[in-house]
Design a protein around this motif. Structure first.
Motif, mmCIF file in Angstrom:
data_model
loop_
_atom_site.group_PDB
_atom_site.id
_atom_site.type_symbol
_atom_site.label_atom_id
_atom_site.label_comp_id
_atom_site.label_asym_id
_atom_site.label_seq_id
_atom_site.Cartn_x
_atom_site.Cartn_y
_atom_site.Cartn_z
ATOM 1 N N SER A 57 6.063 23.514 23.841
ATOM 2 C CA SER A 57 5.038 22.326 24.367
ATOM 3 C C SER A 57 5.254 21.240 23.292
ATOM 4 N N CYS A 58 4.542 20.279 24.010
ATOM 5 C CA CYS A 58 4.316 19.013 23.220
ATOM 6 C C CYS A 58 3.012 19.264 22.414
ATOM 7 N N ALA A 60 -0.016 19.291 23.355
ATOM 8 C CA ALA A 60 -1.366 18.785 24.086
ATOM 9 C C ALA A 60 -1.977 19.958 25.040
ATOM 10 N N CYS A 61 -1.022 20.816 25.599
ATOM 11 C CA CYS A 61 -1.510 21.751 26.389
ATOM 12 C C CYS A 61 -2.234 22.804 25.498
ATOM 13 N N GLY A 96 4.354 24.759 27.964
ATOM 14 C CA GLY A 96 5.618 24.192 27.512
ATOM 15 C C GLY A 96 6.796 24.713 28.633
ATOM 16 N N GLY A 123 0.378 23.926 32.789
ATOM 17 C CA GLY A 123 0.956 22.764 32.520
ATOM 18 C C GLY A 123 2.298 22.575 33.111
ATOM 19 N N ASP A 124 2.667 21.380 33.289
ATOM 20 C CA ASP A 124 3.774 20.784 34.404
ATOM 21 C C ASP A 124 4.963 21.456 34.008
ATOM 22 N N CYS A 125 5.117 21.295 32.341
ATOM 23 C CA CYS A 125 6.393 21.903 31.741
ATOM 24 C C CYS A 125 6.594 23.326 31.945
ATOM 25 N N TYR A 132 10.263 16.751 30.445
ATOM 26 C CA TYR A 132 11.433 17.441 29.650
ATOM 27 C C TYR A 132 12.543 17.638 30.521
ATOM 28 N N GLY A 154 -0.787 19.902 35.680
ATOM 29 C CA GLY A 154 -1.406 18.707 34.901
ATOM 30 C C GLY A 154 -0.403 18.501 33.519
ATOM 31 N N CYS A 155 -0.704 17.377 32.927
ATOM 32 C CA CYS A 155 0.064 17.318 31.857
ATOM 33 C C CYS A 155 -0.577 16.561 30.683
ATOM 34 N N PRO A 156 -1.372 17.163 30.037
ATOM 35 C CA PRO A 156 -1.785 18.430 30.236
ATOM 36 C C PRO A 156 -2.876 18.849 31.315
ATOM 37 N N ARG B 202 5.196 12.260 25.075
ATOM 38 C CA ARG B 202 5.285 13.598 25.094
ATOM 39 C C ARG B 202 6.196 14.373 24.062
ATOM 40 N N ARG B 288 -2.043 8.911 26.355
ATOM 41 C CA ARG B 288 -0.979 8.524 27.105
ATOM 42 C C ARG B 288 -1.124 7.397 28.077
#
Ligand code: SF4
Lengths: 177, 500
Positions: A57-58, A60-61, A96, A123-125, A132, A154-156, B202, B288
């Motif tokens: 993940s980045c 944020a989630c 992620g 999360g969307d990832c 990504y 959501g992102c996140p 991101r 963001r």
């Protein structure tokens, strides 16, 4: 020592789903009510132990997941707790996109969980790769590696949305017990 | 930001780098590789240095010939070590005489001989099973190892730590990172400056503003686009807000390393106030969508600023409370003082940045050194401490928070006086450029190179965490293992920023 560790790692999960023999004497309450599987279910309806797994993940989630324990959200009041080990967890909360370098950790964490177990793609990832997409370093969304029971977009996702997902997961768990 | 590149041959790299570095006076910002074979060139290795006295970034670009190798700079400039390992992994260029040439980014599941940032790297890459990465350990009577991770007990990012112990003492720590490596730099190649913006935002959640501002600076320089002054003020303000959010979050997170839950509650509550402020100002809890090449996506009204001022005052009170609580708790002080020391010399040798550097008496701060945005008008005070321990890193954060509150109020006042737009059209970016901005962890560097059609040919992002990660294994040496969570949190390095 090493042998022991190796054996422990290979051992199947010992924790079992709770079952009763036909006609087994069951606990009862002062008014004579016998504790049935249904009562257990209703009482356990709001207990959920969650193991977080960052599959790429980045962060944020993950920060939002951490925020669930701050005084504003105080997730514990819903009977939902974060666990240190997948061996004690009912739900694997995956954030992620799954990277090459984490696919094995995700798979092994899932395998270490006792039944019944649930997986949340948070999360969307985790749901579809998010921004990504695909790359040489990415295996894919969570469900490419483990079966997913609930999706939280959501992102996140905002903490409130995560909370809704967790409460729904607690109810799903009660149904499977 | 202009990046002055000097083209040299690979044989000159060592002597030129030595001259540029001047014994560490000009810190090594980054090293990275590039594959220009499709444009008729070859492989190149870049080494970028900071020249704060002239507010310049100067780079060496060494053309790598048939040998497919370059001399390692690590013996001369220890900060080069991880960059060189990454170049080996990503481009297959060998760093000759590297002191620790193990793979860094690519784990054991990657087949040998495949280097993903080469332009002709295969799309499908085989998954190798059953191999293990060699970890550095200490052996001898009474010593043992403690492996931790990649999945940790708390809600944190993944990484594997191998401790070599003598009883409780950590003799050595080796870290295996890059678990969240998503191959983002490659994903961004071939896309336009605007297409990749959501990805740049991101790379990391905690450093969104800093990473994106560095990127915007680089793209705007490449496009020759001047940003309106109002946008510069807004950007500077939002960067300070991101710093406050992170520092406050850290003040609430560090005490968790010693189980001091009262302080954790105060800190996490104040951080949530900041997250909500960020959301109300920019429409996103992680800022963001705010930075765009050419300016900012939104403007702040006088009411926005009034709301922000109210929240900031409240958060400031919480920070002062925490500072008092920390100072008065002997048990807490006992844990944080003399724990996890980074010496000044180490900080300079590793070209550390941000809080990590400043807590060791090394006043590295890209806001002061390069003066982007409207920082030159703000008389920024760079906060430093000298003891280099956990206590110093806490004190630096508290000092910086006070300064950031001051800056935020000054910037909002500036906004009130400044009319004009907050966004211009971005030109077509060409050639190469760089950007720098100071995240809560330290300076975040971004390099971009565009092709003739304005598409990214190469992007390299060196976040603050990249520069500071190598210091963590040094900081823990000799301390006891129960102090590791505390020391780790006192740096609060991002994995996502490093791994990309
Ligand atoms: S869904 Fe968004 S916030 Fe979550 S890990 Fe992916 S990029 Fe980060």
């Amino acid at each position: 020592m090493l042998k022991l560790l190796e054996r422990l790692l290979k051992d199947k999960v010992a924790t079992e789903a709770i079952t009763f023999k036909e006609g087994e004497a069951m606990p009862y309450l002062p008014d004579g009510t016998v504790v049935t599987a249904d009562i257990i279910k209703s009482r356990l309806g709001r207990s959920l132990h969650v193991r977080h797994l960052d599959a790429g993940s980045c962060n944020a989630c993950d920060f939002e997941m951490g925020a669930l324990s701050n005084p504003y959200y105080d997730l514990h009041r819903y009977g939902i707790h974060f666990d240190a080990s997948p061996r004690h967890a009912d739900l694997l909360m995956v954030t992620g996109v799954v990277t090459r370098n984490l696919a094995e950790a995700l798979k092994r964490s899932y395998e270490a969980m006792p039944e019944p177990r649930l997986v949340m793609a948070c999360g969307d990832c985790a749901i579809n790769g998010g921004v990504y997409g695909e790359s040489y370093a990415i295996v894919g969304p969570a469900e490419k590696v483990v079966p997913v029971d609930i999706y939280v977009p959501g992102c996140p996702p905002r903490p409130n949305v995560m909370m809704a997902g967790l409460i729904a997961a607690a109810d799903m768990l009660a149904e499977r017990l | 930001m202009e990046l002055h590149i000097k083209e040299i041959s690979v044989g000159e790299l060592l002597s030129e780098a030595k001259a540029y570095s001047e014994g560490g006076r000009h810190p090594l910002t980054a090293m990275f590789g590039r594959d220009e074979r499709s444009a008729g060139g070859g492989f190149a290795v870049y080494a970028v240095f900071e020249f704060p006295e002239s507010r310049e970034l100067r780079g060496l670009k060494a053309a790598v010939g048939e040998s497919m190798s370059f001399p390692s700079l690590s013996h001369l400039i220890p900060a080069a070590s991880w960059f060189e390992r990454e170049i080996q992994d990503m481009f297959g260029l060998k760093a000759e005489n590297h002191p620790d040439p193990r793979p860094l980014v690519l784990h054991e599941n990657f087949p040998q001989g495949v280097h993903p940032l080469r332009k002709d790297a295969p799309k499908e890459i085989e998954f190798i099973e059953g191999k293990h990465t060699h970890m550095h350990t200490v052996s001898g009577e009474g010593t043992f190892q403690v492996p931790v991770g990649p999945i940790h007990a708390g809600i944190i990012e993944p990484g594997h730590f191998r401790f070599s112990q003598a009883g409780e003492s950590m003799l050595q720590l080796d870290a295996k990172l890059f678990y969240t490596h998503r191959g983002l730099e490659k994903t961004m190649e071939g896309k336009t400056a605007l297409e990749v913006l959501p990805i740049v935002e991101r790379i990391c959640g905690a450093c969104t503003a800093a990473n994106t501002w560095s990127y915007c600076q680089a793209v705007e320089t490449a496009a020759g686009t001047a940003v309106p002054r109002r946008a510069e003020i807004l950007r500077t303000l939002v960067l300070e807000i991101e710093r406050i959010t992170n520092h406050v979050g850290d003040l609430g997170n560090i005490p968790a390393g010693v189980g001091f839950s009262f302080a954790v509650s105060i800190g996490t509550r104040a951080k949530e106030m900041m997250m909500r402020l960020q959301d109300s100002l920019t429409g996103n809890r992680f800022l963001r969508g705010f930075f765009v090449p050419g300016g900012t996506a939104r403007d702040f009204t006088a009411e926005d600023c009034a709301r922000a001022a109210e929240v900031l005052r409240e958060v400031e009170k919480n920070v002062l409370d925490l500072a008092r609580i920390f100072a008065q708790q002997d048990g807490f002080q006992d844990r944080v003082r003399t724990t996890g020391i980074v010496r000044n010399k180490t900080a300079r040798d590793l070209a550390m940045v941000g809080v990590g550097a400043r807590a060791s008496g090394y006043a590295h701060d890209s806001r002061a050194d390069f003066g982007y945005g409207v920082y030159p008008e703000l008389a920024l005070k760079v906060v430093t401490e000298n003891s280099g321990d956990v206590a110093a890193r806490i004190l630096v954060r508290i000092g910086e928070l006070k300064e950031s509150f001051r800056l935020a109020f000054a910037l909002m006042e500036m906004l009130g006086r400044e009319q004009g737009g907050h966004r211009t059209e971005l030109g077509t970016p060409q050639g190469e450029a760089a950007g720098l901005s100071e995240s809560a962890r330290g300076s975040s560097f971004c390099y971009v190179a565009f092709d003739n059609e304005g598409r990214l040919d190469r992007i390299f992002v060196r976040s603050a965490s990249y520069a500071n990660w190598p210091a963590l294994p040094i900081a823990v040496q000799g301390d006891i293992i129960p102090d590791f969570p505390l020391i780790n949190k006192s740096f609060e390095l991002c994995y996502a920023c490093l791994d990309r």
